[in-house]
Design a protein around this motif. Structure first.
Motif, PDB file in Angstrom:
ATOM      1  N   LYS A 147      43.872  40.200  48.439  1.00  0.00           N
ATOM      2  CA  LYS A 147      42.625  40.479  47.727  1.00  0.00           C
ATOM      3  C   LYS A 147      41.535  39.497  48.154  1.00  0.00           C
ATOM      4  O   LYS A 147      40.366  39.895  48.330  1.00  0.00           O
ATOM      5  CB  LYS A 147      42.868  40.377  46.220  1.00  0.00           C
ATOM      6  CG  LYS A 147      41.622  40.622  45.390  1.00  0.00           C
ATOM      7  CD  LYS A 147      41.894  40.408  43.911  1.00  0.00           C
ATOM      8  CE  LYS A 147      40.614  40.604  43.100  1.00  0.00           C
ATOM      9  NZ  LYS A 147      40.844  40.337  41.651  1.00  0.00           N
ATOM     10  N   SER A 148      41.877  38.233  48.316  1.00  0.00           N
ATOM     11  CA  SER A 148      40.889  37.247  48.776  1.00  0.00           C
ATOM     12  C   SER A 148      40.372  37.600  50.171  1.00  0.00           C
ATOM     13  O   SER A 148      39.175  37.486  50.453  1.00  0.00           O
ATOM     14  CB  SER A 148      41.518  35.846  48.781  1.00  0.00           C
ATOM     15  OG  SER A 148      41.963  35.484  47.500  1.00  0.00           O
ATOM     16  N   GLU A 149      41.274  38.031  51.034  1.00  0.00           N
ATOM     17  CA  GLU A 149      40.845  38.443  52.371  1.00  0.00           C
ATOM     18  C   GLU A 149      39.937  39.667  52.309  1.00  0.00           C
ATOM     19  O   GLU A 149      38.954  39.771  53.060  1.00  0.00           O
ATOM     20  CB  GLU A 149      42.078  38.732  53.231  1.00  0.00           C
ATOM     21  CG  GLU A 149      41.750  39.045  54.686  1.00  0.00           C
ATOM     22  CD  GLU A 149      42.997  39.305  55.509  1.00  0.00           C
ATOM     23  OE1 GLU A 149      42.848  39.624  56.715  1.00  0.00           O
ATOM     24  OE2 GLU A 149      44.113  39.206  54.950  1.00  0.00           O
ATOM     25  N   LEU A 150      40.232  40.596  51.387  1.00  0.00           N
ATOM     26  CA  LEU A 150      39.382  41.783  51.220  1.00  0.00           C
ATOM     27  C   LEU A 150      38.002  41.397  50.720  1.00  0.00           C
ATOM     28  O   LEU A 150      36.990  41.944  51.174  1.00  0.00           O
ATOM     29  CB  LEU A 150      40.070  42.752  50.255  1.00  0.00           C
ATOM     30  CG  LEU A 150      39.330  44.061  49.935  1.00  0.00           C
ATOM     31  CD1 LEU A 150      39.119  44.875  51.207  1.00  0.00           C
ATOM     32  CD2 LEU A 150      40.105  44.870  48.891  1.00  0.00           C
ATOM     33  N   SER A 155      36.062  39.923  53.583  1.00  0.00           N
ATOM     34  CA  SER A 155      35.626  40.970  54.517  1.00  0.00           C
ATOM     35  C   SER A 155      34.466  41.762  53.941  1.00  0.00           C
ATOM     36  O   SER A 155      33.546  42.164  54.665  1.00  0.00           O
ATOM     37  CB  SER A 155      36.798  41.908  54.834  1.00  0.00           C
ATOM     38  OG  SER A 155      37.856  41.212  55.437  1.00  0.00           O
ATOM     39  N   SER A 156      34.517  41.969  52.621  1.00  0.00           N
ATOM     40  CA  SER A 156      33.419  42.684  51.989  1.00  0.00           C
ATOM     41  C   SER A 156      32.121  41.897  52.079  1.00  0.00           C
ATOM     42  O   SER A 156      31.045  42.458  52.303  1.00  0.00           O
ATOM     43  CB  SER A 156      33.764  42.982  50.529  1.00  0.00           C
ATOM     44  OG  SER A 156      32.699  43.633  49.880  1.00  0.00           O
ATOM     45  N   SER A 157      32.219  40.567  51.911  1.00  0.00           N
ATOM     46  CA  SER A 157      31.025  39.735  51.992  1.00  0.00           C
ATOM     47  C   SER A 157      30.471  39.719  53.411  1.00  0.00           C
ATOM     48  O   SER A 157      29.253  39.789  53.623  1.00  0.00           O
ATOM     49  CB  SER A 157      31.351  38.309  51.543  1.00  0.00           C
ATOM     50  OG  SER A 157      31.821  38.295  50.225  1.00  0.00           O
ATOM     51  N   SER A 158      31.353  39.643  54.390  1.00  0.00           N
ATOM     52  CA  SER A 158      30.899  39.607  55.776  1.00  0.00           C
ATOM     53  C   SER A 158      30.337  40.955  56.214  1.00  0.00           C
ATOM     54  O   SER A 158      29.402  41.044  57.012  1.00  0.00           O
ATOM     55  CB  SER A 158      32.036  39.189  56.702  1.00  0.00           C
ATOM     56  OG  SER A 158      33.105  40.119  56.617  1.00  0.00           O
ATOM     57  N   SER A 159      30.875  42.057  55.693  1.00  0.00           N
ATOM     58  CA  SER A 159      30.385  43.383  56.077  1.00  0.00           C
ATOM     59  C   SER A 159      29.023  43.676  55.486  1.00  0.00           C
ATOM     60  O   SER A 159      28.222  44.422  56.060  1.00  0.00           O
ATOM     61  CB  SER A 159      31.381  44.456  55.639  1.00  0.00           C
ATOM     62  OG  SER A 159      31.497  44.478  54.228  1.00  0.00           O
ATOM     63  N   SER A 160      28.735  43.064  54.307  1.00  0.00           N
ATOM     64  CA  SER A 160      27.422  43.256  53.714  1.00  0.00           C
ATOM     65  C   SER A 160      26.330  42.571  54.519  1.00  0.00           C
ATOM     66  O   SER A 160      25.177  43.028  54.561  1.00  0.00           O
ATOM     67  CB  SER A 160      27.416  42.733  52.278  1.00  0.00           C
ATOM     68  OG  SER A 160      27.721  41.346  52.254  1.00  0.00           O
ATOM     69  N   SER A 161      26.687  41.455  55.156  1.00  0.00           N
ATOM     70  CA  SER A 161      25.714  40.746  55.989  1.00  0.00           C
ATOM     71  C   SER A 161      25.673  41.286  57.403  1.00  0.00           C
ATOM     72  O   SER A 161      24.725  41.055  58.145  1.00  0.00           O
ATOM     73  CB  SER A 161      26.032  39.254  56.022  1.00  0.00           C
ATOM     74  OG  SER A 161      27.332  39.036  56.536  1.00  0.00           O
ATOM     75  N   SER A 162      26.720  41.991  57.791  1.00  0.00           N
ATOM     76  CA  SER A 162      26.787  42.547  59.132  1.00  0.00           C
ATOM     77  C   SER A 162      27.165  44.019  59.034  1.00  0.00           C
ATOM     78  O   SER A 162      28.099  44.392  58.320  1.00  0.00           O
ATOM     79  CB  SER A 162      27.812  41.795  59.997  1.00  0.00           C
ATOM     80  OG  SER A 162      27.955  42.415  61.245  1.00  0.00           O
ATOM     81  N   MET A 166      37.576  46.353  56.777  1.00  0.00           N
ATOM     82  CA  MET A 166      37.531  46.374  55.321  1.00  0.00           C
ATOM     83  C   MET A 166      38.208  47.621  54.768  1.00  0.00           C
ATOM     84  O   MET A 166      38.917  47.572  53.757  1.00  0.00           O
ATOM     85  CB  MET A 166      36.087  46.299  54.840  1.00  0.00           C
ATOM     86  CG  MET A 166      35.949  46.166  53.331  1.00  0.00           C
ATOM     87  SD  MET A 166      34.247  46.048  52.821  1.00  0.00           S
ATOM     88  CE  MET A 166      33.655  47.671  53.304  1.00  0.00           C
ATOM     89  N   ALA A 167      38.050  48.745  55.428  1.00  0.00           N
ATOM     90  CA  ALA A 167      38.669  49.985  54.977  1.00  0.00           C
ATOM     91  C   ALA A 167      40.194  49.899  55.078  1.00  0.00           C
ATOM     92  O   ALA A 167      40.924  50.353  54.186  1.00  0.00           O
ATOM     93  CB  ALA A 167      38.142  51.163  55.795  1.00  0.00           C
TER      94      ALA A 167
END
Length: 619
Positions: free
Chosen positions: A418-421, A424-431, A440-441
């Motif tokens: 869950k922490s890794e997800l 990834s969600s935070s990084s995908s929002s910026s990129s 992320m999917a």
């Protein structure tokens, strides 16, 4: 031919006047008996009174029974040495362990003397004073034989004891029944044997120092029973681990450290602190590792696992030393030459798997080992256990949760996923890259499917056997069910992020506490109960739930007596205090609450523990 000799004249017995004044008798000083006032009373300016002198009383000594009575009689209390656990466990504030080491490391400064417990040559043995005896005490036990001239009924003397004197200075006056003849036949002196057998110091094969023997005794008779579920034919720590100390000083020092730490938490002092033994064990393990294949692998693994138990018992502040020990254990298992599976190796591997998962749940990290298959974790029995036994489905270290453990192992991997997800969600929002979105999917799908599978497995799981009338089995049964519902609670609250007042969270919190309470009520094994008890207690909201949690915590701490239990209770109280401050008044079950989580989605109890400087491994 008869040999005759003249008896030496009897010595004049020392006599003590019994007519002294009351003041001199009270001060135990010699009185000159001047009347109406002796010189001592005149010097101190006190009233000088003389009490009537009581007549002397004759008192026969009781016949010596020690060593002459058969087994099963009260004389056994004189020939059986006391177990040191009677001092170390049943009296936390005893003085037995306050030893003062002299040049030989054996002198005691106060408390129960080692010689009084062990040495058959001292004035006291087995905690009881040796009885004084005289030759005439045996007269009734030997036949008279006047014809042979060997056994004679010679005139004997009865001791007259002055009752006004202190026991250490009894004046014994000899009063012969008849005048002694000038010439007498020399005959053998009849003296009975003081003991039929001599007993060596208990655990003397482990150490010459009494305080270290006491630590071995505490480990065998107290501590080893607190950390297992099953021992109908013997305790596995005594059967498998203790024999390794014969050739492995690191294992011995690790046992000393663990037992000493347990006693220190109970308030029992020992001149050699647990930290001293811990450092020596660490150094010894390092030396064993350097020897590579020249040493028995079980010795290294046993020393490391005992150090894991030690760290969980005494750990203070934030430290990853337990995880470091577990990594070292796994490295030794993977790099050393594999040996045929023996009971000791299987037992140590089972202990490693337990602490690997418990440490992961405690720290929010992934386990070091891969998930075991359900068929791999068969119940581990003590040596010599019968195949047909009510405890045949009970594991020595895991109880009835052997088949549940692979599910809990997979559950412990969800929080890191869950922490890794989230990252990834935070990084995908910026990129907005396709690779980040795809990753992320994949993670989201893996997380969701794994959580659903674990939820179904936990709901379907049941202990392998139903509880019997035996109280120990009842405790083991409820212990396993507490792990099942605590796992569901952990899944809903920590992994899936439900609020504290969510119906599923409150439901499984209450059921977990009820099973923990049932485990305690049946007074059976309470090993490894801390994790389910803590997970449920931190989510308690209602007054009756918190009172039940406090009651069970008190019983478990009183029974187990370990540092991590007391520290876990302090964290629970801190969580309750913060929850009461942040939860709105009149909030209903199922509603949202404020302040339930802190930065980065960290569980509130971790934040409270960090502020208190406490890091807990729930083993």
């Amino acid at each position: 031919m008869l040999i005759y000799t003249r008896l030496a004249p009897p010595k004049e017995p020392k006599r003590r006047s019994r007519g002294g004044c009351s003041f001199c008798k009270e001060k135990k000083k010699k009185c000159d008996e001047n009347r109406p006032k002796c010189s001592r009373c005149d010097e101190h300016g006190v009233e000088c009174t003389y009490a009537a002198v009581k007549p002397r009383q004759r008192r026969r000594r009781d016949p010596l029974r020690l060593g002459l009575l058969t087994a099963g009689t009260p004389s056994e209390q004189y020939s059986t040495p006391r177990r040191l656990s009677e001092v170390s466990y049943f009296s936390n504030d005893c003085d037995y362990f306050r030893w003062r080491d002299d040049d030989h490391g054996r002198a005691a400064s106060k408390g129960v003397d080692d010689a009084a417990i062990f040495s058959p040559l001292s004035p006291t043995f087995a905690g009881f004073p040796m009885l004084d005896f005289a030759p005439n005490d045996f007269a009734a036990g030997y036949p008279e034989n006047d014809d042979s001239g060997v056994f004679t009924d010679a005139p004997h003397e009865e001791p007259v004891i002055d009752e006004n004197d202190t026991p250490s200075n009894n004046a014994i006056v000899s009063r012969p029944r008849s005048p002694s003849p000038d010439m007498a036949l020399i005959s053998p002196l009849l003296v009975g044997p003081p003991f039929l057998e001599f007993t060596a110091p208990v655990y003397s094969e482990f150490s010459e120092r009494p305080n270290r023997r006491a630590l071995i005794d505490h480990f065998c008779n107290v501590l080893s029973h607190r950390i297992v579920f099953r021992e109908e034919t013997g305790n596995p720590f005594q059967q498998l681990i203790l024999p390794l100390t014969r050739k492995s000083p690191p294992v011995m020092n690790a046992i000393f450290a663990l037992a000493s730490a347990h006693l220190e938490y109970r308030g029992v002092e020992n001149p050699e602190k647990s930290l001293y033994f811990h450092n020596r064990a660490i150094q010894g393990v390092g030396q064993l590792i350097q020897q590579n294949d020249k040493v028995n692998r079980n010795e290294i693994l046993a020393a490391i696992m005992l150090l894991v138990y030690y760290e969980c018992l005494v750990q203070k502040g934030h430290s990853n030393i337990v995880a470091g020990h577990l990594k070292g254990f796994l490295t030794i298992m993977c790099t050393t030459v594999p040996e045929p599976l023996d009971p000791t190796g299987i037992f140590l591997e089972r202990a490693f798997r337990f602490y690997d998962v418990i440490t992961a749940l405690s720290n929010g990290t992934s386990p070091l080992s891969s998930p075991p298959s359900a068929s791999h974790l068969l119940p581990l029995s003590p040596l010599g256990a019968p195949t047909t036994s009510p405890l045949s489905n009970v594991d020595t270290l895991l109880g009835m949760s052997t088949t549940l453990w692979p599910i809990i192992h997979r559950l412990s991997t969800l929080l890191p996923l869950k922490s890794e997800l989230d990252q990834s969600s935070s990084s995908s929002s910026s990129s907005s890259s396709c690779s980040s979105s795809s990753k992320m999917a994949v993670l989201r799908t893996e997380f969701s499917s794994t959580a659903q599978a674990i939820e179904r497995a936990l709901n379907d799981w049941e202990p392998s056997s139903t509880p019997a009338s035996n109280s120990n089995i009842q405790s083991i049964y409820h212990n396993a069910l507490s792990y099942r519902h605590a796992s569901l609670l952990y899944l809903y609250r920590t992994v899936l992020g439900h609020t504290r007042l969510h119906p599923l969270v409150q439901k499984h919190m209450r059921i977990t506490l009820e099973h923990c309470d049932a485990t305690v009520k049946h007074k059976g094994p309470m090993s490894a109960l801390l994790w389910p008890l803590f997970v449920a207690s931190v989510e308690a909201v209602e007054k009756e739930d918190r009172e039940l949690a406090e009651k069970v915590f008190g019983e478990v701490e009183r029974r187990q007596g370990m540092t991590n239990i007391g520290e876990a209770w302090e964290v629970v109280r801190g969580v309750w205090g913060r929850d009461d401050e942040t939860r709105p008044k009149g909030a209903e079950l199922g509603g949202e609450t404020e302040g339930e989580t802190v930065k980065n989605g960290e569980e509130i109890w971790r934040a409270v523990g960090r502020e208190m400087g406490v890091s807990i491994v729930f083993g």
